[in-house]
Design a protein around this motif. Structure first.
Motif, PDB file in Angstrom:
ATOM      1  N   ARG A  60       0.846  -1.199   0.000  1.00 11.85           N
ATOM      2  CA  ARG A  60       0.000   0.000   0.000  1.00 11.85           C
ATOM      3  C   ARG A  60       0.880   1.248   0.000  1.00 11.85           C
ATOM      4  O   ARG A  60       1.844   1.351   0.744  1.00 11.85           O
ATOM      5  CB  ARG A  60      -0.915   0.022   1.229  1.00 11.85           C
ATOM      6  CG  ARG A  60      -1.710   1.328   1.286  1.00 11.85           C
ATOM      7  CD  ARG A  60      -2.746   1.387   2.351  1.00 11.85           C
ATOM      8  NE  ARG A  60      -2.184   1.257   3.681  1.00 11.85           N
ATOM      9  CZ  ARG A  60      -2.915   1.131   4.771  1.00 11.85           C
ATOM     10  NH1 ARG A  60      -4.222   1.086   4.687  1.00 11.85           N
ATOM     11  NH2 ARG A  60      -2.347   1.018   5.939  1.00 11.85           N
ATOM     12  N   GLU A  77      -2.889   5.297   0.827  1.00 11.39           N
ATOM     13  CA  GLU A  77      -3.742   4.876  -0.275  1.00 11.39           C
ATOM     14  C   GLU A  77      -4.948   4.116   0.283  1.00 11.39           C
ATOM     15  O   GLU A  77      -4.809   3.260   1.149  1.00 11.39           O
ATOM     16  CB  GLU A  77      -2.916   3.960  -1.189  1.00 11.39           C
ATOM     17  CG  GLU A  77      -3.663   3.296  -2.292  1.00 11.39           C
ATOM     18  CD  GLU A  77      -2.795   2.319  -3.088  1.00 11.39           C
ATOM     19  OE1 GLU A  77      -3.135   2.094  -4.260  1.00 11.39           O
ATOM     20  OE2 GLU A  77      -1.802   1.784  -2.552  1.00 11.39           O
ATOM     21  N   TYR A  78      -6.144   4.448  -0.221  1.00 11.22           N
ATOM     22  CA  TYR A  78      -7.354   3.710   0.166  1.00 11.22           C
ATOM     23  C   TYR A  78      -7.486   2.485  -0.724  1.00 11.22           C
ATOM     24  O   TYR A  78      -7.344   2.570  -1.943  1.00 11.22           O
ATOM     25  CB  TYR A  78      -8.610   4.575   0.025  1.00 11.22           C
ATOM     26  CG  TYR A  78      -9.871   3.769   0.174  1.00 11.22           C
ATOM     27  CD1 TYR A  78     -10.235   3.249   1.413  1.00 11.22           C
ATOM     28  CD2 TYR A  78     -10.677   3.499  -0.918  1.00 11.22           C
ATOM     29  CE1 TYR A  78     -11.386   2.486   1.551  1.00 11.22           C
ATOM     30  CE2 TYR A  78     -11.835   2.744  -0.791  1.00 11.22           C
ATOM     31  CZ  TYR A  78     -12.176   2.233   0.456  1.00 11.22           C
ATOM     32  OH  TYR A  78     -13.303   1.468   0.593  1.00 11.22           O
ATOM     33  N   LEU A  79      -7.760   1.362  -0.102  1.00 13.14           N
ATOM     34  CA  LEU A  79      -7.926   0.107  -0.833  1.00 13.14           C
ATOM     35  C   LEU A  79      -9.265  -0.508  -0.449  1.00 13.14           C
ATOM     36  O   LEU A  79      -9.461  -0.856   0.711  1.00 13.14           O
ATOM     37  CB  LEU A  79      -6.801  -0.871  -0.475  1.00 13.14           C
ATOM     38  CG  LEU A  79      -5.379  -0.359  -0.688  1.00 13.14           C
ATOM     39  CD1 LEU A  79      -4.382  -1.261   0.013  1.00 13.14           C
ATOM     40  CD2 LEU A  79      -5.080  -0.266  -2.160  1.00 13.14           C
ATOM     41  N   PHE A  81     -10.382  -3.278  -0.250  1.00 12.29           N
ATOM     42  CA  PHE A  81     -10.062  -4.697  -0.166  1.00 12.29           C
ATOM     43  C   PHE A  81     -10.600  -5.267   1.143  1.00 12.29           C
ATOM     44  O   PHE A  81     -11.021  -4.544   2.027  1.00 12.29           O
ATOM     45  CB  PHE A  81      -8.541  -4.909  -0.198  1.00 12.29           C
ATOM     46  CG  PHE A  81      -7.862  -4.584  -1.508  1.00 12.29           C
ATOM     47  CD1 PHE A  81      -8.472  -3.854  -2.509  1.00 12.29           C
ATOM     48  CD2 PHE A  81      -6.572  -5.006  -1.724  1.00 12.29           C
ATOM     49  CE1 PHE A  81      -7.828  -3.562  -3.700  1.00 12.29           C
ATOM     50  CE2 PHE A  81      -5.904  -4.721  -2.912  1.00 12.29           C
ATOM     51  CZ  PHE A  81      -6.539  -3.997  -3.898  1.00 12.29           C
ATOM     52  N   ASP A 129      -8.126  -7.943  -2.860  1.00 15.21           N
ATOM     53  CA  ASP A 129      -9.277  -7.495  -3.639  1.00 15.21           C
ATOM     54  C   ASP A 129     -10.014  -8.759  -4.081  1.00 15.21           C
ATOM     55  O   ASP A 129      -9.489  -9.521  -4.903  1.00 15.21           O
ATOM     56  CB  ASP A 129      -8.822  -6.686  -4.850  1.00 15.21           C
ATOM     57  CG  ASP A 129      -9.973  -6.155  -5.679  1.00 15.21           C
ATOM     58  OD1 ASP A 129     -11.102  -6.672  -5.564  1.00 15.21           O
ATOM     59  OD2 ASP A 129      -9.734  -5.210  -6.453  1.00 15.21           O
ATOM     60  N   GLN A 134      -5.890  -9.487  -6.227  1.00 13.30           N
ATOM     61  CA  GLN A 134      -4.681  -8.693  -6.034  1.00 13.30           C
ATOM     62  C   GLN A 134      -4.495  -8.469  -4.539  1.00 13.30           C
ATOM     63  O   GLN A 134      -5.441  -8.211  -3.815  1.00 13.30           O
ATOM     64  CB  GLN A 134      -4.815  -7.351  -6.749  1.00 13.30           C
ATOM     65  CG  GLN A 134      -3.638  -6.426  -6.524  1.00 13.30           C
ATOM     66  CD  GLN A 134      -3.887  -5.020  -7.055  1.00 13.30           C
ATOM     67  OE1 GLN A 134      -4.992  -4.660  -7.419  1.00 13.30           O
ATOM     68  NE2 GLN A 134      -2.844  -4.223  -7.061  1.00 13.30           N
ATOM     69  N   LYS A 136      -2.331  -6.593  -1.135  1.00 10.64           N
ATOM     70  CA  LYS A 136      -1.565  -5.436  -0.668  1.00 10.64           C
ATOM     71  C   LYS A 136      -1.165  -5.719   0.784  1.00 10.64           C
ATOM     72  O   LYS A 136      -2.003  -6.078   1.610  1.00 10.64           O
ATOM     73  CB  LYS A 136      -2.373  -4.144  -0.708  1.00 10.64           C
ATOM     74  CG  LYS A 136      -2.730  -3.670  -2.093  1.00 10.64           C
ATOM     75  CD  LYS A 136      -1.581  -2.990  -2.780  1.00 10.64           C
ATOM     76  CE  LYS A 136      -2.029  -2.430  -4.124  1.00 10.64           C
ATOM     77  NZ  LYS A 136      -1.027  -1.618  -4.757  1.00 10.64           N
TER      78      LYS A 136
END
Length: 181
Positions: A60, A77-79, A81, A129, A134, A136
Motif C-alpha cells: 500500500r 492509499e485507500y484500498l 479490499f 481485492d 490482487q 496489498k
C-alpha cells in the motif's frame, strides 16, 4: 469531507476520507496519544519512512505525513479490499488460493531484497481485492531495514508484532537473531 472511523487501537485511529487533495478516497491514520513518547512518534512515522518511494505492486502506498490538531498523521492509499482471512474463508478455488499465496510470497521476497523485514505479517495486514485476487501488504509500523548479511537483534522484553504470528526468534524463545527468514 466525510470522515468515517474504521479502526481504533490504543495508539492510533484510522479514518476513511471520501475526498482528499489527491481527488480520491484515502485513509488517514492519526497517532492517538495525548503525550506520545519519541519512540511512539518514531514507530508511527516508520510506516511512512519505510514505504515512501517503494515501487512494489503488493505494498500500500503512503501519500503524506502531516500534523492534524497537533497530532501526527499519515495519509495512505485507500484500498477497497478485504482482509486475507475474510477472503480465504469464502474462497472456493484452490487455483485462486495459490495465486494469492504466490503474490504474497513475491511481495515479501521483494521487501527482503530491499533489506526490509515487516515484523508483523498477519491476516489483518494482508488485504485482498476479492474481485481480482490482487494483494496489498499494509501496516509497516514495526518494520525494520537491515543488512541481510548481518543479524538484527531485538530484546525479548520488547515483544513486537502479533504473538501468534511471530517467528520464534522474535519471541526470544530461541537464541538466534531475527533476520529476513
Amino acid at each position: 469531507m466525510a470522515e468515517v472511523l474504521i479502526y481504533e487501537s490504543k495508539k492510533s485511529k484510522i479514518y476513511h476520507l471520501d475526498e482528499s487533495e489527491w481527488n480520491c478516497p484515502v485513509i488517514l491514520k492519526i497517532l492517538n496519544l495525548e503525550f506520545p513518547s519519541p519512540a511512539d512518534i518514531e514507530q508511527f512515522n516508520n510506516e511512512f519512512d519505510i514505504v515512501d518511494g517503494l515501487e512494489i505492486a503488493g505494498i500500500r502506498k503512503v501519500l503524506k505525513k502531516a500534523r492534524i490538531k497537533n497530532k501526527h498523521a499519515i495519509y495512505l492509499e485507500y484500498l477497497p479490499f478485504s482482509s486475507i482471512r475474510e477472503v480465504f474463508e469464502e474462497m472456493s478455488s484452490i487455483e485462486t488460493f495459490l495465486q494469492t499465496a504466490i503474490q504474497i510470497a513475491e511481495t515479501i521476497g521483494e521487501l527482503h531484497q530491499l533489506e526490509i523485514i515487516h515484523k508483523d505479517l498477519n491476516y489483518n495486514n494482508i488485504l485482498v481485492d476479492p474481485s481480482t485476487a490482487q494483494i496489498k501488504v499494509i501496516d509497516f509500523g514495526l518494520s525494520t531495514k537491515i543488512n541481510m548479511k548481518q543479524a538484527f537483534g531485538s530484546s525479548p522484553e520488547m515483544l513486537e508484532g502479533t504473538l501468534s504470528f511471530n517467528s520464534p526468534e522474535q519471541t526470544g524463545r530461541m537464541n538466534r537473531m531475527v533476520d529476513y527468514r
